[in-house]
Design a protein around this motif. Structure first.
Motif, PDB file in Angstrom:
ATOM      1  N   ILE A  42       0.845  -1.203   0.000  1.00 26.97           N
ATOM      2  CA  ILE A  42       0.000   0.000   0.000  1.00 26.97           C
ATOM      3  C   ILE A  42       0.876   1.247   0.000  1.00 26.97           C
ATOM      4  N   GLU A  43       0.544   2.215  -0.851  1.00 24.64           N
ATOM      5  CA  GLU A  43       1.162   3.543  -0.702  1.00 24.64           C
ATOM      6  C   GLU A  43       0.111   4.488  -0.135  1.00 24.64           C
ATOM      7  N   ILE A  44       0.452   5.139   0.975  1.00 20.25           N
ATOM      8  CA  ILE A  44      -0.483   6.076   1.606  1.00 20.25           C
ATOM      9  C   ILE A  44      -0.057   7.494   1.240  1.00 20.25           C
ATOM     10  N   GLY A  45      -0.966   8.220   0.606  1.00 20.58           N
ATOM     11  CA  GLY A  45      -0.645   9.571   0.128  1.00 20.58           C
ATOM     12  C   GLY A  45       0.087   9.468  -1.208  1.00 20.58           C
ATOM     13  N   MET A  46      -0.552   8.782  -2.159  1.00 18.46           N
ATOM     14  CA  MET A  46       0.124   8.459  -3.437  1.00 18.46           C
ATOM     15  C   MET A  46       0.227   9.657  -4.380  1.00 18.46           C
ATOM     16  N   ILE A  67      -3.494   4.884  -1.938  1.00 20.54           N
ATOM     17  CA  ILE A  67      -4.497   5.642  -1.175  1.00 20.54           C
ATOM     18  C   ILE A  67      -4.200   7.134  -1.292  1.00 20.54           C
ATOM     19  N   GLU A  68      -5.233   7.893  -1.597  1.00 26.26           N
ATOM     20  CA  GLU A  68      -5.074   9.351  -1.697  1.00 26.26           C
ATOM     21  C   GLU A  68      -6.349  10.003  -1.174  1.00 26.26           C
ATOM     22  N   LYS A  69      -6.142  11.084  -0.418  1.00 28.74           N
ATOM     23  CA  LYS A  69      -7.264  11.751   0.242  1.00 28.74           C
ATOM     24  C   LYS A  69      -8.069  12.625  -0.717  1.00 28.74           C
ATOM     25  N   TYR A  70      -7.415  13.252  -1.690  1.00 25.39           N
ATOM     26  CA  TYR A  70      -8.099  14.270  -2.498  1.00 25.39           C
ATOM     27  C   TYR A  70      -8.441  13.786  -3.905  1.00 25.39           C
ATOM     28  N   SER A  71      -9.696  13.943  -4.263  1.00 25.01           N
ATOM     29  CA  SER A  71     -10.149  13.583  -5.612  1.00 25.01           C
ATOM     30  C   SER A  71      -9.372  14.319  -6.682  1.00 25.01           C
ATOM     31  N   MET A  94      -9.479   7.990   0.090  1.00 24.54           N
ATOM     32  CA  MET A  94      -9.862   7.919   1.508  1.00 24.54           C
ATOM     33  C   MET A  94      -8.841   8.642   2.378  1.00 24.54           C
ATOM     34  N   GLU A  95      -9.250   8.912   3.578  1.00 23.54           N
ATOM     35  CA  GLU A  95      -8.396   9.469   4.630  1.00 23.54           C
ATOM     36  C   GLU A  95      -7.692   8.290   5.309  1.00 23.54           C
ATOM     37  N   ALA A  96      -6.377   8.380   5.395  1.00 21.22           N
ATOM     38  CA  ALA A  96      -5.586   7.257   5.897  1.00 21.22           C
ATOM     39  C   ALA A  96      -5.916   6.870   7.331  1.00 21.22           C
ATOM     40  N   GLU A  97      -6.506   7.780   8.093  1.00 22.32           N
ATOM     41  CA  GLU A  97      -6.895   7.427   9.467  1.00 22.32           C
ATOM     42  C   GLU A  97      -7.836   6.233   9.512  1.00 22.32           C
ATOM     43  N   LEU A 113       5.337   5.283   2.502  1.00 23.37           N
ATOM     44  CA  LEU A 113       4.979   6.678   2.781  1.00 23.37           C
ATOM     45  C   LEU A 113       5.993   7.530   2.029  1.00 23.37           C
ATOM     46  N   ASN A 114       5.533   8.320   1.093  1.00 23.43           N
ATOM     47  CA  ASN A 114       6.462   9.119   0.307  1.00 23.43           C
ATOM     48  C   ASN A 114       6.096  10.591   0.393  1.00 23.43           C
ATOM     49  N   PHE A 115       7.001  11.382   0.959  1.00 26.12           N
ATOM     50  CA  PHE A 115       6.859  12.838   0.995  1.00 26.12           C
ATOM     51  C   PHE A 115       5.526  13.235   1.638  1.00 26.12           C
ATOM     52  N   SER A 116       5.295  12.614   2.782  1.00 23.88           N
ATOM     53  CA  SER A 116       4.053  12.852   3.530  1.00 23.88           C
ATOM     54  C   SER A 116       3.994  14.301   4.004  1.00 23.88           C
ATOM     55  N   ASP A 117       2.775  14.804   4.137  1.00 24.29           N
ATOM     56  CA  ASP A 117       2.588  16.188   4.601  1.00 24.29           C
ATOM     57  C   ASP A 117       3.263  16.359   5.968  1.00 24.29           C
ATOM     58  N   PRO A 118       4.019  17.460   6.163  1.00 18.89           N
ATOM     59  CA  PRO A 118       4.793  17.591   7.417  1.00 18.89           C
ATOM     60  C   PRO A 118       3.970  17.991   8.638  1.00 18.89           C
ATOM     61  N   MET A 191      11.584   6.522  -8.160  1.00 22.73           N
ATOM     62  CA  MET A 191      11.383   7.930  -7.810  1.00 22.73           C
ATOM     63  C   MET A 191       9.889   8.274  -7.762  1.00 22.73           C
ATOM     64  N   THR A 192       9.550   9.128  -6.830  1.00 22.92           N
ATOM     65  CA  THR A 192       8.190   9.666  -6.797  1.00 22.92           C
ATOM     66  C   THR A 192       8.215  11.041  -7.480  1.00 22.92           C
ATOM     67  N   GLU A 193       7.029  11.590  -7.710  1.00 22.00           N
ATOM     68  CA  GLU A 193       6.985  12.921  -8.329  1.00 22.00           C
ATOM     69  C   GLU A 193       7.695  13.963  -7.453  1.00 22.00           C
ATOM     70  N   TYR A 194       7.395  13.919  -6.159  1.00 20.24           N
ATOM     71  CA  TYR A 194       8.018  14.886  -5.248  1.00 20.24           C
ATOM     72  C   TYR A 194       9.520  14.660  -5.145  1.00 20.24           C
ATOM     73  N   GLU A 195       9.911  13.406  -5.158  1.00 19.88           N
ATOM     74  CA  GLU A 195      11.338  13.087  -5.037  1.00 19.88           C
ATOM     75  C   GLU A 195      12.115  13.681  -6.213  1.00 19.88           C
TER      76      GLU A 195
HETATM   77  N1  SAH Z   1       3.634  10.437  -2.637  1.00 23.69           N
HETATM   78  C1  SAH Z   1       3.580  11.481  -3.655  1.00 23.69           C
HETATM   79  C2  SAH Z   1       2.804  12.717  -3.169  1.00 23.69           C
HETATM   80  C3  SAH Z   1       3.378  13.378  -1.943  1.00 23.69           C
HETATM   81  S1  SAH Z   1       2.367  14.749  -1.363  1.00 23.69           S
HETATM   82  C4  SAH Z   1       4.987  11.844  -4.080  1.00 23.69           C
HETATM   83  O1  SAH Z   1       5.930  11.521  -3.349  1.00 23.69           O
HETATM   84  O2  SAH Z   1       5.153  12.441  -5.142  1.00 23.69           O
HETATM   85  C5  SAH Z   1       1.460  13.945  -0.072  1.00 23.69           C
HETATM   86  C6  SAH Z   1       0.158  13.358  -0.580  1.00 23.69           C
HETATM   87  O3  SAH Z   1      -0.445  12.642   0.484  1.00 23.69           O
HETATM   88  C7  SAH Z   1      -0.857  14.402  -1.035  1.00 23.69           C
HETATM   89  O4  SAH Z   1      -1.374  14.045  -2.294  1.00 23.69           O
HETATM   90  C8  SAH Z   1      -1.921  14.353   0.057  1.00 23.69           C
HETATM   91  O5  SAH Z   1      -3.218  14.681  -0.417  1.00 23.69           O
HETATM   92  C9  SAH Z   1      -1.837  12.922   0.530  1.00 23.69           C
HETATM   93  N2  SAH Z   1      -2.232  12.736   1.917  1.00 23.69           N
HETATM   94  C10 SAH Z   1      -1.777  13.463   2.969  1.00 23.69           C
HETATM   95  N3  SAH Z   1      -2.350  13.050   4.104  1.00 23.69           N
HETATM   96  C11 SAH Z   1      -3.171  12.035   3.782  1.00 23.69           C
HETATM   97  C12 SAH Z   1      -4.059  11.219   4.527  1.00 23.69           C
HETATM   98  N4  SAH Z   1      -4.185  11.375   5.844  1.00 23.69           N
HETATM   99  N5  SAH Z   1      -4.768  10.271   3.881  1.00 23.69           N
HETATM  100  C13 SAH Z   1      -4.635  10.124   2.535  1.00 23.69           C
HETATM  101  N6  SAH Z   1      -3.821  10.881   1.772  1.00 23.69           N
HETATM  102  C14 SAH Z   1      -3.105  11.824   2.373  1.00 23.69           C
END
Ligand code: SAH
Length: 218
Positions: A42-46, A67-71, A94-97, A113-118, A191-195
């Motif tokens: 699983i990738e959370i926050g894809m 898994i991604e929170k935003y449509s 979905m929301e990862a919670e 988990l890649n480049f998760s929100d700080p 590599m991820t997009e953010y990476e």
């Molecule tokens: N993994 C990608 C995007 C990183 S940005 C990359 O490395 O390029 C972080 C992503 O995680 C955003 O798209 C954000 O919407 C998602 N995200 C953050 N918190 C989340 C949560 N609680 N549940 C699901 N997605 C989440």
């Protein structure tokens, strides 16, 4: 992730066969969903999904769930997947919670988990995806020797993530604060997009690979 309001993204997602629409109903049945007994990762926050799509393409014998929170972000991944379908990959908006209501104990063997929100404010620490609260949730869905891989260019978040390990019962298998200059850990790196964006600016990328400490064979 920059949030642009993509018109109709909810409708597009609702009509998409690569998205699991009622993921709670799959709990305990993910192998049936994929139609095989291959491992599930699983990738959370894809985000836009490049990382998980590349992995799924390279490893047809492994199943992936993104898994991604935003449509408005997920839709970018869907557009790519529709152009290049992969039988071993599904997305969930979905929301990862909620992850423990979507996966049962032992259903996944790895979480990325890649480049998760700080979430830089202290009072939001529980929302950070590598926090002890989230590590407990991952503990509930991973197999006994399950692995979590985390990459970020945010040093504060990485330090926080390292401090969370021991109290939550995890230990480091591999760790670097400069992935792109660590030949061993770079082997097979996807590599991820953010990476790509942050490493091209010269930001060092931190990475850990962790397992539960109670499974230590020492
Ligand atoms: N993994 C990608 C995007 C990183 S940005 C990359 O490395 O390029 C972080 C992503 O995680 C955003 O798209 C954000 O919407 C998602 N995200 C953050 N918190 C989340 C949560 N609680 N549940 C699901 N997605 C989440």
């Amino acid at each position: 992730m920059r949030l642009r309001n993509v018109t109709g993204s909810r409708e597009v997602i609702a009509a998409c066969d690569y998205v699991i629409h009622n993921p709670q109903e799959c709990r305990g049945k993910w192998h049936e969903v994929f139609g095989n007994d291959c491992p599930i990762r699983i990738e959370i926050g894809m985000g836009k999904g490049r990382f998980i799509m590349d992995l799924a393409r390279m490893n047809p014998q492994i199943n992936y769930v993104g898994i991604e929170k935003y449509s408005s972000v997920l839709i970018r991944g869907i557009q790519k997947l529709e152009a290049d379908p992969l039988p071993n990959l599904y997305f969930i908006r979905m929301e990862a919670e909620e992850i423990t209501s979507v996966f049962a104990q032992g259903e996944a063997d790895r979480i990325y988990l890649n480049f998760s929100d700080p979430w830089p404010k202290d009072r939001h620490a529980k929302r950070r995806l590598p926090s002890r609260e989230f590590l407990r949730r991952y503990d509930e869905i991973l197999v006994a020797d399950g692995v979590i891989e985390f990459k970020t260019d945010n040093h504060d978040l990485f330090q926080f993530a390292l401090e969370e390990l021991e109290p939550a019962g995890w230990k480091i298998l591999q760790m670097t604060e400069d992935l792109h200059h660590n030949a061993q850990m770079m082997e097979g790196n996807v590599m991820t997009e953010y990476e790509e964006r942050f490493s091209s600016k010269g930001n060092p990328i931190c990475k850990y690979v962790i397992v539960r400490s109670r499974d230590a064979a020492d």
